[in-house]
Write a protein that holds these residues in place. Structure first.
Motif: not given
Length: 330
Positions: A245-260
């Motif tokens: 259930a946690e894996l499903l919730q995590s995979s559904a979230r959008c994430r941002i990859r930032i390059f410094a």
């Protein structure tokens, strides 16, 4: 000084001692006979565990396969695991792939196994000895073998989600193997579940299986898929949360990859301490320190970079928005 012949073993009986045979207690069995037909191994295991001094591991038994149309759960996921000739998808090759398809519901409850695939593949060059040592796969085992791509693609094509225990490794190899993997949503059971919060001491599959009260033999690709399925399906932690259930919730979230990108060199220790990792640019990404965060944390991270790293209020480091369809690609 005593000679060797005159010495005696301090753990032997004293010199001159003659052992007298001891009577055998009447209630001692003469020998261990066969286990009684009434023996209940599971009951014995429960009694040992109830004492508090023992922990008994159960052998993992793969779930039976049922027809997809007989499963009442609406969604389909596939666990995949690959064994390869090395770590680099650009030059190394898959020598084994295992896949276990299962159904699930929106809340994260796992339903039925509806398909399994296992295949070996002969690479273009001999398998390195260290790979054979790690995987147990030899050149003899893969000689003349090829993956049945039609069967594998048929298992993958209807899937709503592909799961790997280290998707950053498996996804590039799978996409190189077949284009059917490319448009799929992927989830990583290593990085997208907070295993420590669920009471586990590590995220390696061996730890997870053992701490789930199980053990499995072989550690081949499909064996590991079956093992991971059981870990994901079993309630864990004080609240009895389902890891899947946690894996499903995590995979559904959008994430941002930032390059410094172009961050001052003397800021590298600050970035590293904050969780940034270095990319040397060899994989097509910017040559820079980078981090991947939840989308709702982007504003805070941008303010940190502007104030602490670049010290310029209008700095705009490159950023990429990622969903489960984009994450873990090469």
């Amino acid at each position: 000084m005593k000679t060797a012949a005159a010495q005696f073993d301090l753990f032997d009986a004293a010199p001159g001692y003659r052992e007298v045979p001891r009577p055998t207690p009447k209630n001692r069995p003469a020998a261990c006979g066969p286990v009684s037909a009434s023996w209940n191994a599971e009951e014995a295991a429960r009694r040992l565990e109830a004492e508090g001094n023992y922990r008994v591991l159960r052998k993992l038994v793969p779930r039976p396969i049922v027809a997809r149309n007989e499963s009442h759960y609406p969604h389909l996921a596939v666990l995949v695991d690959t064994e390869t000739t090395g770590l680099y998808h650009a030059r190394d090759e898959v020598i084994e792939i295992g896949a276990v398809a299962f159904t699930y519901e929106d809340g994260g409850r796992i339903g039925d196994v509806v398909g399994v695939y296992s295949g070996l593949r002969q690479p273009s060059s001999p398998i390195p000895p260290e790979i054979t040592r790690l995987t147990g796969i030899t050149d003899t085992m893969v000689a003349g073998k090829a993956i049945d791509m039609a069967a594998l693609d048929a298992l993958i094509e209807p899937a709503d989600l592909i799961i790997a225990h280290n998707a950053g490794f498996d996804r590039p190899f799978c996409e190189k193997l077949s284009p059917v993997f490319v448009p799929k949503a992927w989830a990583c059971s290593v990085t997208e579940i907070r295993w420590a919060d669920l009471g586990f001491e590590g995220n390696k599959l061996g730890y997870l299986v053992g701490q789930s009260g199980l053990f499995h033999e072989g550690h081949r690709a499909t064996d590991d898929c079956h093992a991971l399925l059981e870990v994901l399906a079993r309630p864990a932690g004080e609240g009895g949360a389902l890891p899947f259930a946690e894996l499903l919730q995590s995979s559904a979230r959008c994430r941002i990859r930032i390059f410094a990108e172009n961050a001052p060199f003397d800021m590298k220790d600050h970035l590293k301490a904050r969780g940034y990792r270095w990319s040397d640019g060899s994989d097509g990404r910017p040559k820079a320190w980078w981090i991947e965060i939840d989308e709702d944390l982007y504003g805070d991270e941008l303010r940190y970079l502007r104030a602490e790293i670049y010290r310029w209020s209008e700095a705009e480091p490159p950023a990429v928005r990622l969903t489960a369809h984009d994450r873990f690609r090469a």
